[in-house]
Enzyme design. Structure first.
Site, PDB file in Angstrom:
ATOM      1  N   LYS A  22       0.834  -1.213   0.000  1.00 36.68           N
ATOM      2  CA  LYS A  22       0.000   0.000   0.000  1.00 36.68           C
ATOM      3  C   LYS A  22       0.863   1.255   0.000  1.00 36.68           C
ATOM      4  CE  LYS A  22      -2.370   2.693   3.537  1.00 36.68           C
ATOM      5  NZ  LYS A  22      -1.293   3.298   4.306  1.00 36.68           N
ATOM      6  N   ASN A  23       1.842   1.316   0.906  1.00 38.89           N
ATOM      7  CA  ASN A  23       2.573   2.579   1.041  1.00 38.89           C
ATOM      8  C   ASN A  23       3.547   2.832  -0.104  1.00 38.89           C
ATOM      9  OD1 ASN A  23       1.065   3.319   3.214  1.00 38.89           O
ATOM     10  ND2 ASN A  23       2.576   2.690   4.754  1.00 38.89           N
ATOM     11  N   ARG A 123       0.287  15.631  12.898  1.00 40.82           N
ATOM     12  CA  ARG A 123       1.198  15.034  11.904  1.00 40.82           C
ATOM     13  C   ARG A 123       1.710  16.157  11.000  1.00 40.82           C
ATOM     14  NH1 ARG A 123      -1.445   9.554   9.549  1.00 40.82           N
ATOM     15  NH2 ARG A 123       0.664   9.238   8.758  1.00 40.82           N
ATOM     16  N   ASP A 307       3.645   0.561  12.109  1.00 42.62           N
ATOM     17  CA  ASP A 307       2.410   0.034  11.508  1.00 42.62           C
ATOM     18  C   ASP A 307       2.113  -1.406  11.935  1.00 42.62           C
ATOM     19  OD1 ASP A 307       2.165   2.452  10.273  1.00 42.62           O
ATOM     20  OD2 ASP A 307       2.930   1.788   8.333  1.00 42.62           O
ATOM     21  N   ARG A 399      -9.349   0.733   3.604  1.00 44.19           N
ATOM     22  CA  ARG A 399      -8.465   1.713   2.958  1.00 44.19           C
ATOM     23  C   ARG A 399      -7.127   1.075   2.615  1.00 44.19           C
ATOM     24  NH1 ARG A 399      -6.652   6.125   6.487  1.00 44.19           N
ATOM     25  NH2 ARG A 399      -5.079   5.966   4.884  1.00 44.19           N
TER      26      ARG A 399
HETATM   27  N1  EPU Z   1       7.113  14.270  11.002  1.00 47.60           N
HETATM   28  C1  EPU Z   1       7.400  15.580  11.278  1.00 47.60           C
HETATM   29  N2  EPU Z   1       7.470  16.460  10.215  1.00 47.60           N
HETATM   30  C2  EPU Z   1       7.252  16.069   8.936  1.00 47.60           C
HETATM   31  C3  EPU Z   1       6.963  14.719   8.670  1.00 47.60           C
HETATM   32  C4  EPU Z   1       6.896  13.832   9.721  1.00 47.60           C
HETATM   33  O1  EPU Z   1       7.590  15.968  12.430  1.00 47.60           O
HETATM   34  O2  EPU Z   1       7.333  16.920   8.049  1.00 47.60           O
HETATM   35  C5  EPU Z   1       7.056  13.309  12.112  1.00 47.60           C
HETATM   36  C6  EPU Z   1       5.674  12.648  12.263  1.00 47.60           C
HETATM   37  O3  EPU Z   1       4.813  13.445  13.017  1.00 47.60           O
HETATM   38  C7  EPU Z   1       6.035  11.347  12.923  1.00 47.60           C
HETATM   39  C8  EPU Z   1       7.389  11.007  12.303  1.00 47.60           C
HETATM   40  O4  EPU Z   1       7.907  12.234  11.798  1.00 47.60           O
HETATM   41  O5  EPU Z   1       6.189  11.532  14.295  1.00 47.60           O
HETATM   42  C9  EPU Z   1       7.357   9.985  11.186  1.00 47.60           C
HETATM   43  O6  EPU Z   1       6.373  10.347  10.224  1.00 47.60           O
HETATM   44  P1  EPU Z   1       6.481   9.957   8.684  1.00 47.60           P
HETATM   45  O7  EPU Z   1       6.580  11.223   7.907  1.00 47.60           O
HETATM   46  O8  EPU Z   1       7.541   8.923   8.510  1.00 47.60           O
HETATM   47  O9  EPU Z   1       5.074   9.305   8.447  1.00 47.60           O
HETATM   48  P2  EPU Z   1       4.107   9.535   7.241  1.00 47.60           P
HETATM   49  O10 EPU Z   1       4.873   9.752   5.983  1.00 47.60           O
HETATM   50  O11 EPU Z   1       3.053  10.514   7.601  1.00 47.60           O
HETATM   51  C10 EPU Z   1       4.098   7.016   6.530  1.00 47.60           C
HETATM   52  C11 EPU Z   1       3.056   5.959   6.313  1.00 47.60           C
HETATM   53  C12 EPU Z   1       2.464   5.541   7.634  1.00 47.60           C
HETATM   54  C13 EPU Z   1       3.580   5.052   8.559  1.00 47.60           C
HETATM   55  C14 EPU Z   1       4.684   6.102   8.690  1.00 47.60           C
HETATM   56  C15 EPU Z   1       5.886   5.629   9.470  1.00 47.60           C
HETATM   57  C16 EPU Z   1       2.198   6.454   4.137  1.00 47.60           C
HETATM   58  C17 EPU Z   1       1.098   6.999   3.317  1.00 47.60           C
HETATM   59  N3  EPU Z   1       2.026   6.487   5.447  1.00 47.60           N
HETATM   60  O12 EPU Z   1       3.412   8.106   7.144  1.00 47.60           O
HETATM   61  O13 EPU Z   1       1.592   4.459   7.333  1.00 47.60           O
HETATM   62  O14 EPU Z   1       3.050   4.796   9.842  1.00 47.60           O
HETATM   63  O15 EPU Z   1       5.128   6.503   7.369  1.00 47.60           O
HETATM   64  O16 EPU Z   1       6.438   4.494   8.887  1.00 47.60           O
HETATM   65  O17 EPU Z   1       3.193   5.979   3.615  1.00 47.60           O
HETATM   66  C18 EPU Z   1      -0.198   2.992   7.733  1.00 47.60           C
HETATM   67  O18 EPU Z   1       0.130   2.421   6.681  1.00 47.60           O
HETATM   68  O19 EPU Z   1      -1.040   2.529   8.535  1.00 47.60           O
HETATM   69  C19 EPU Z   1       0.439   4.258   8.064  1.00 47.60           C
HETATM   70  C20 EPU Z   1      -0.035   5.069   8.984  1.00 47.60           C
END
Ligand code: EPU
Length: 432
Positions: A22-23, A123, A307, A399
């Site tokens: 998915k991701n 987030r 996850d 989803r």
């Molecule tokens: N963060 C920041 N600033 C940013 C971006 C992230 O502070 O600009 C923080 C977040 O708040 C969090 C940490 O950094 O504490 C990690 O967040 P990350 O950006 O890695 O997460 P994401 O890109 O929002 C993706 C996956 C999530 C998965 C996370 C961590 C997708 C669409 N989503 O989210 O997937 O948990 O990486 O591996 O790829 C899921 O599949 O259930 C899911 C939530």
């Protein structure tokens, strides 16, 4: 609103085939916007998030054609708008932020609504914005819309992330592939799906090196011309079925996996006393004894994935002794524990820490899926429970998991999906 009715006390047995990640898919579909030519993408999971993204691309002018249920041809040659007006779709998922990086990379400007997605507390997207700004874009957020634009075009630069972010790493790669000159990303995320997106872009003509290591180097190219690409298997979907097998005490072979991607999950299952036998592209999971307690902390890859945290916490509710689970990535990812408590779990949350005291059995109850992985964790609890569990808000689960009811039923689970819309009443999904 749909719901699942699960009759528990059901050990899972048999084989299950894992779908495409998915991701990866939710980044690769927007990445096709960078390509002026046809991208044939295989192993696309048939889930709500991919459907929403393909719909958004279609509205932007892309030609989308399904060659079979999981292979889609996406041709964005004639897309000529940089503004995504499907606000409702964008707000339904996190991955819509990749539309910003992709449109910025293609047109030097992008206008996209703020993303939604699972609620784990605040987030932020500050690291995405920092990356775009380093490449020369000016970024504003006004009235819920992200507006990013370079004066003329993007220029490669050094981007150092303050914290490890999957989304920011991929988004900056998307923006940088067609920028002028070289971009160096330091402190990037190394998740398998980050590497998958880089491999997709390279297969389309990009020049990205080092994805999966501490430094990613991207030499900008003038055009991406298209090609064929197969998405990797979903690490988290595979891990979910592995935990379901372990928690119920059955024996399941999880097929179509990359065992190396599963190491961070297999190692913790083994620590809990579960057998994980590794073959070429499948893993067999079972146990001969009780589940042992353990401590767990989620971290960016190759650490234990956040996850998989709800599924593991659920399994540890049935372990002998006390386990401590620490959430190292998100501020609020234990909301589902309240629902587990309704099923008899003895678990206490304090901020990012959950202390779990083992119980003998869950008891079926009416519970609510508050997000994707939390929802699937409740399914695992329901499969192990005495009596009937009713899970509402299952849209969250669908989803991200392809044919989940069908796949669990194929392993012997007793699950019925009920639609509360009059025209869709009980849909018994046939098992294999
Ligand atoms: N963060 C920041 N600033 C940013 C971006 C992230 O502070 O600009 C923080 C977040 O708040 C969090 C940490 O950094 O504490 C990690 O967040 P990350 O950006 O890695 O997460 P994401 O890109 O929002 C993706 C996956 C999530 C998965 C996370 C961590 C997708 C669409 N989503 O989210 O997937 O948990 O990486 O591996 O790829 C899921 O599949 O259930 C899911 C939530």
């Amino acid at each position: 609103m749909d719901k699942y009715i699960i009759r528990g006390n059901n050990k899972l047995y048999g084989d299950v085939v894992v779908s495409g990640a998915k991701n990866s898919a939710v980044a690769i579909i927007p990445a096709a916007l960078l390509v002026e030519g046809k991208c044939v993408i295989e192993n696309v999971p048939d889930i709500n998030d991919t459907k929403l993204l393909l719909g958004i691309l279609k509205n932007l002018g892309a030609e989308i054609l399904f060659l079979d249920t999981t292979t889609v041809s996406v041709d964005c040659t004639h897309v000529n708008v940089f503004c995504v007006s499907d606000y409702e779709s964008v707000r339904k998922m996190r991955a819509s932020y990749y539309l910003v990086g992709a449109l910025l990379g293609r047109f030097g400007k992008a206008k996209v609504g703020m993303p939604g997605g699972c609620d784990f507390g605040v987030r932020p997207i500050d690291q995405h914005i920092k990356g775009f700004e380093r490449l020369g874009a000016k970024v504003d957020i006004e009235h819920g819309i992200i507006n990013a634009a370079a004066e003329d075009h993007l220029v490669g630069s050094n981007v150092y992330f303050d914290g490890i972010s999957v989304g920011a790493t991929i988004n900056v790669m998307l923006a940088a592939v067609r920028a002028e000159g070289q971009t160096i990303i330091e402190n990037p995320a190394k998740e398998p799906h980050v590497v998958d997106v880089a491999n997709f872009l390279n297969a389309m003509g990009a020049d990205i090196r080092g994805a999966g290591t501490d430094i990613i180097k991207i030499r900008g190219v003038k055009t991406l011309y298209g090609g064929n690409y197969a998405i990797i298997p979903d690490q988290i979907e595979a891990g979910t079925y592995m935990v379901a097998a372990a928690a119920t005490g059955g024996k399941v072979t999880v097929k179509n996996v990359i065992p190396k991607h599963m190491d961070c999950i297999s190692v913790k299952l083994r620590e809990a006393g579960i057998t994980v036998d590794e073959h070429d592209d499948c893993l067999t999971v079972y146990r001969d004894c009780c589940i042992s307690r353990l401590n767990l902390k989620t971290l960016p890859y190759p650490g234990f994935p956040t996850d998989m945290q709800p599924q593991f916490t659920t399994m540890l509710c049935l372990a002998q002794g006390t386990s401590v689970v620490t959430e190292g990535v998100f501020d609020h990812r234990f909301k589902y524990v309240d629902e587990l408590r309704r099923m008899g779990a003895l678990a206490d949350v304090d901020g990012r820490i959950c202390v779990v005291n083992g119980i003998k059995k869950f008891t079926g109850a009416a519970v609510k899926a508050c997000d994707l992985r939390a929802g699937v964790a409740l399914m695992i609890a329901g499969l192990c429970a005495d009596g009937v569990t009713e899970i509402t808000d299952v849209e969250f689960i669908e989803r991200g998991y392809e044919n989940i009811v069908y796949k669990f039923k194929g392993l012997g689970a007793n699950i019925t999906k009920i639609s509360e819309e009059p025209d869709k009443q009980i849909s018994e999904i046939k098992a294999v």
